[in-house]
Design an enzyme around this catalytic site. Sequence first.
Site, short mmCIF file in Angstrom:
data_model
loop_
_atom_site.label_atom_id
_atom_site.label_comp_id
_atom_site.label_asym_id
_atom_site.label_seq_id
_atom_site.Cartn_x
_atom_site.Cartn_y
_atom_site.Cartn_z
N TYR A 59 45.80 37.55 40.82
CA TYR A 59 46.84 38.44 41.36
C TYR A 59 47.60 37.76 42.49
O TYR A 59 48.83 37.77 42.53
CB TYR A 59 46.17 39.71 41.85
CG TYR A 59 47.07 40.81 42.31
CD1 TYR A 59 47.30 41.02 43.67
CD2 TYR A 59 47.68 41.66 41.41
CE1 TYR A 59 48.12 42.04 44.12
CE2 TYR A 59 48.50 42.71 41.85
CZ TYR A 59 48.70 42.88 43.20
OH TYR A 59 49.51 43.91 43.64
N SER A 78 53.67 41.76 47.11
CA SER A 78 52.38 42.29 47.57
C SER A 78 51.97 41.64 48.89
O SER A 78 52.52 40.60 49.26
CB SER A 78 51.32 41.98 46.51
OG SER A 78 50.00 42.06 47.02
P1 NAP Z 1 49.78 51.38 38.78
O1 NAP Z 1 49.62 52.71 39.41
O2 NAP Z 1 48.60 50.68 38.18
O3 NAP Z 1 50.97 51.46 37.67
C1 NAP Z 1 51.24 50.30 36.96
C2 NAP Z 1 52.37 50.60 36.01
O4 NAP Z 1 52.71 49.38 35.34
C3 NAP Z 1 52.00 51.62 34.92
O5 NAP Z 1 53.12 52.42 34.64
C4 NAP Z 1 51.70 50.73 33.73
O6 NAP Z 1 51.99 51.29 32.47
C5 NAP Z 1 52.69 49.61 33.94
N1 NAP Z 1 52.30 48.40 33.22
C6 NAP Z 1 51.15 47.69 33.35
N2 NAP Z 1 51.17 46.63 32.51
C7 NAP Z 1 52.35 46.68 31.82
C8 NAP Z 1 52.95 45.89 30.82
N3 NAP Z 1 52.32 44.81 30.33
N4 NAP Z 1 54.16 46.25 30.34
C9 NAP Z 1 54.78 47.35 30.83
N5 NAP Z 1 54.28 48.17 31.78
C10 NAP Z 1 53.07 47.82 32.27
O7 NAP Z 1 50.37 50.37 39.84
P2 NAP Z 1 51.05 50.64 41.27
O8 NAP Z 1 50.01 50.73 42.32
O9 NAP Z 1 52.07 51.72 41.13
O10 NAP Z 1 51.77 49.24 41.49
C11 NAP Z 1 53.05 48.99 40.96
C12 NAP Z 1 53.43 47.58 41.37
O11 NAP Z 1 53.26 47.44 42.78
C13 NAP Z 1 52.54 46.51 40.74
O12 NAP Z 1 53.30 45.35 40.48
C14 NAP Z 1 51.52 46.21 41.85
O13 NAP Z 1 51.01 44.89 41.73
C15 NAP Z 1 52.38 46.35 43.05
N6 NAP Z 1 51.69 46.64 44.31
C16 NAP Z 1 50.85 47.72 44.40
C17 NAP Z 1 50.26 47.99 45.64
C18 NAP Z 1 49.33 49.14 45.86
O14 NAP Z 1 48.66 49.16 46.92
N7 NAP Z 1 49.22 50.08 44.95
C19 NAP Z 1 50.55 47.19 46.75
C20 NAP Z 1 51.39 46.08 46.58
C21 NAP Z 1 51.96 45.83 45.35
P3 NAP Z 1 51.15 52.49 31.78
O15 NAP Z 1 51.82 53.72 32.27
O16 NAP Z 1 51.31 52.25 30.31
O17 NAP Z 1 49.73 52.36 32.26
C1 GCO Z 2 43.49 44.67 46.40
C2 GCO Z 2 44.65 45.61 46.26
C3 GCO Z 2 45.92 44.92 46.69
C4 GCO Z 2 47.07 45.88 46.57
C5 GCO Z 2 48.34 45.24 47.02
C6 GCO Z 2 48.33 44.89 48.46
O1 GCO Z 2 42.60 44.68 45.53
O2 GCO Z 2 43.49 43.94 47.41
O3 GCO Z 2 44.77 46.09 44.93
O4 GCO Z 2 46.16 43.80 45.93
O5 GCO Z 2 47.25 46.28 45.28
O6 GCO Z 2 48.75 44.21 46.21
O7 GCO Z 2 49.66 44.55 48.83
#
Ligand code: NAP
Ligand code: GCO
Length: 270
Positions: free
Chosen positions: A163, A150
């Site tokens: 986080y 992230s």
């Molecule tokens: P999301 O839309 O909230 O999806 C999260 C997924 O993880 C869902 O499928 C959820 O399952 C699953 N999950 C959560 N807790 C779990 C557990 N204990 N065991 C198994 N599965 C679990 O998240 P996203 O935005 O796609 O992000 C995916 C990854 O990228 C995360 O690690 C997040 O921290 C990282 N990330 C996101 C962003 C962003 O801007 N969105 C940026 C940087 C990093 P369910 O289907 O059951 O809900």
């Molecule tokens: C926040 C966001 C971020 C993104 C991501 C950025 O609240 O700042 O959720 O944490 O999810 O991780 O890279």
Amino acid sequence: MMKDLSQFSLEGKTAWITGASYGIGFNIAKAFVQAGAKMIVFNNTSEASLQKAMESYREAGISNVKGYVCDVTDEHAVKELVKKIHEEVGQIDILVNNAGIIKRVPMHEMTRAEFQQVVDIDLVGPFICASAVLPEMMERREGKIINICSMMSELGRETVSAYAAAKGGLKMLTRNICSEYGEYNIQCNAIGPGYIATPQTAPLREPQADGSRHPFDAFICAKTPAGRWLNPEELGGPAVFLASHASDAVNGHVLYVDGGILAYIGKQPK
Ligand code: NAP
Ligand code: GCO
């Protein structure tokens, strides 16, 4: 012009992508299938979400996918899942530790339990899942592990202490897996997404009660050189690269797919 792109192919490979029901994981799965992956395996937290996800895969024309309900923090359940994957699908060539949550709470108001839950899912979970697949990869002397880090692996901000601690730790876990298992021809890298339009960030983009733009939405667009949120599809290519033989000499690296946020001081307010 490069003629032979076979090193980027995932032909015949099986990938286990945790949390690939929707969002980033789902779009990485789609990209892997487009790159020739033989099978996608994913897990999530509920039967309801699993069924919804299977429908999404069907709508995307993806049939080589199997989903399981399995909490990444449950070590026994994860070990049982890996056994089941070996029995029902075969070897796991690629692990993407994607499952994750965030809690946005001022640190002095966050309970220990809340902090622990985020760290358990976002850092301990990837440890559990990687530990479960390493023995097989070591035996085969080949494997790819991709952790989803992230911006918070490098930067802090208000309300995301748990986080940031977890994602900072995940960056170092990536480097340590690289260090400990590189001799087995296992590459462990990470992707550090910027701000991606998924359900996880929806609360940061929703219009305010008065219909005005969410201030965080405007903030992120000012911090991103392209002036926009990134789409989850934009993570597919980088993930295919790190999952393929094209990255066999890349190890311990965090590939930031952030549209340039980490390089940019931010657009001056008008
Ligand atoms: P999301 O839309 O909230 O999806 C999260 C997924 O993880 C869902 O499928 C959820 O399952 C699953 N999950 C959560 N807790 C779990 C557990 N204990 N065991 C198994 N599965 C679990 O998240 P996203 O935005 O796609 O992000 C995916 C990854 O990228 C995360 O690690 C997040 O921290 C990282 N990330 C996101 C962003 C962003 O801007 N969105 C940026 C940087 C990093 P369910 O289907 O059951 O809900
Ligand atoms: C926040 C966001 C971020 C993104 C991501 C950025 O609240 O700042 O959720 O944490 O999810 O991780 O890279």
